[in-house]
Every structure is written in C-alpha cells, then in structure tokens.
Design a protein around this motif. Structure first.
Motif, mmCIF file in Angstrom:
data_model
loop_
_atom_site.group_PDB
_atom_site.id
_atom_site.type_symbol
_atom_site.label_atom_id
_atom_site.label_comp_id
_atom_site.label_asym_id
_atom_site.label_seq_id
_atom_site.Cartn_x
_atom_site.Cartn_y
_atom_site.Cartn_z
ATOM 1 N N SER A 46 0.816 -1.204 0.000
ATOM 2 C CA SER A 46 0.000 0.000 0.000
ATOM 3 C C SER A 46 0.856 1.264 0.000
ATOM 4 O O SER A 46 1.924 1.303 0.602
ATOM 5 C CB SER A 46 -0.906 0.010 1.239
ATOM 6 N N THR A 47 0.325 2.292 -0.627
ATOM 7 C CA THR A 47 0.955 3.611 -0.573
ATOM 8 C C THR A 47 0.259 4.492 0.458
ATOM 9 O O THR A 47 0.611 5.660 0.615
ATOM 10 C CB THR A 47 0.882 4.306 -1.951
ATOM 11 N N MET A 48 -0.721 3.948 1.162
ATOM 12 C CA MET A 48 -1.529 4.725 2.099
ATOM 13 C C MET A 48 -1.091 4.585 3.561
ATOM 14 O O MET A 48 -1.728 5.146 4.438
ATOM 15 C CB MET A 48 -3.004 4.309 1.997
ATOM 16 N N VAL A 49 -0.026 3.840 3.825
ATOM 17 C CA VAL A 49 0.424 3.685 5.206
ATOM 18 C C VAL A 49 1.088 4.978 5.645
ATOM 19 O O VAL A 49 1.938 5.521 4.944
ATOM 20 C CB VAL A 49 1.405 2.500 5.354
ATOM 21 N N LYS A 50 0.672 5.464 6.826
ATOM 22 C CA LYS A 50 1.287 6.685 7.354
ATOM 23 C C LYS A 50 2.291 6.295 8.429
ATOM 24 O O LYS A 50 2.001 5.500 9.309
ATOM 25 C CB LYS A 50 0.233 7.643 7.902
ATOM 26 N N GLU A 51 3.462 6.856 8.322
ATOM 27 C CA GLU A 51 4.525 6.523 9.274
ATOM 28 C C GLU A 51 4.664 7.627 10.311
ATOM 29 O O GLU A 51 5.718 8.227 10.469
ATOM 30 C CB GLU A 51 5.832 6.266 8.530
ATOM 31 N N VAL A 52 3.570 7.875 11.010
ATOM 32 C CA VAL A 52 3.542 8.851 12.104
ATOM 33 C C VAL A 52 3.002 8.134 13.341
ATOM 34 O O VAL A 52 2.342 7.097 13.222
ATOM 35 C CB VAL A 52 2.656 10.067 11.752
#
Length: 175
Positions: A46-52
C-alpha cells in the motif's frame, strides 16, 4: 548486530506477508507512555500507510491494546478507516491484530491485513502468535546488544580518563 536484528525482523514480516497473502504486515511498538504506537518494522504493498505516531486507542488497535487479546476482523464496515495505520482509503477485507506481550506487559501489536474478503483461519492466527514470540526474542536480543555497546563505551571512557590521570605528574595536570 543491531542492524542484523532489524533485518531479521523485516525478513519475518516479509515471510508472513508472502505466506499469508497479505497487503500489509506491520509491527507497531508502544512508546514509554503507552499512549502512542510507532512503526518499528513494515512490509506493505500500500501507498496509504502513514509513518507517524498513532494513538493507542485508535480504531481496531484500541481493542487489541485495551483487552490484550488477538482481534480477527472480517470485512469491516468502515474499511480501512478502522485501521489507523492507513492515511487514506484502502481496501481491507480482513484484519488481524496480535498483542506482543513480554512478561504480561504489552509492548506492541503485530498487525496484518489483506485486501480479499478472506478471514484469517485459526492456523493463520497461530502462525502470527508464534511470529510475535520470535519478534519478541529478536527485540530482547537488540536490547542486550545495545546494553553491551553502552557498557563498552562507558568502559572505554573510564579507561581513557584513568590513563590520563595516571600520566599526570603535577597537581595542575591532575586537575
């Protein structure tokens, strides 16, 4: 040594992703306050994973953390909105969150999801639970290596300071 351990964690997650036909396999780790989760290791299509940092009460993760039990969801009504590591719309047909427990203390959550509406079987649940045990052993090894490195650094500093003190010939050099 620590980098090798991280590569090993990545390999475990990658192996789980391939063998269970996952979209995302992520290890989320609790911060010292127990209020936020951060990504420790991630394998995804996925390109929608947020790494925050993610709130430990958010979505499906809140249930895993609060109850400290495995959560196996099938085709959630809200889709990826219930999976807080996604930042936007993502098709999620099945989700599983496995608590990572160390001496009955929650350290993190191993999460896996797939696009297809195919729930995780009991055998797949068992595999993920066993993977959390392997992951925990690797992280414990990482802690040991970090402690050894820290002790080595402190010993080196003490040795240098004692060598300089031993070579001092005058009171001014001692000071």
């Amino acid at each position: 040594a620590v980098e090798t351990i991280h590569q090993g964690l990545f390999f475990v997650l990658e192996l789980l992703k391939k063998s269970l036909d996952l979209q995302t396999c992520v290890l989320l780790w609790l911060d010292s306050s127990g209020q936020r989760l951060r990504i420790k290791e991630l394998v995804t299509d996925s390109t929608m994973v947020k790494e925050v940092p993610i709130s430990s009460q958010a979505g499906a993760l809140g249930g895993v953390i609060k109850n400290r039990i495995l959560l196996n969801l099938r085709q959630t009504r809200q889709g990826a909105r219930q999976i807080p590591y996604y930042d936007g719309p993502e098709q999620v047909g099945a989700f599983i969150g496995v608590p990572v427990l160390e001496d009955n203390h929650l350290r993190g959550v191993l999460c896996a999801d797939r696009r297809e509406d195919r729930p995780f079987s009991p055998a797949e649940e068992s595999l993920l639970v066993e993977a959390t045990r392997q992951i925990l052993r690797a992280i414990q090894s990482e802690r040991v290596f970090r402690a050894v490195e820290r002790a080595k650094y402190e010993h080196e500093r003490f040795y240098r300071a004692s060598s300089r003190l031993n070579s001092a010939l005058t009171l001014a050099q001692v000071y």
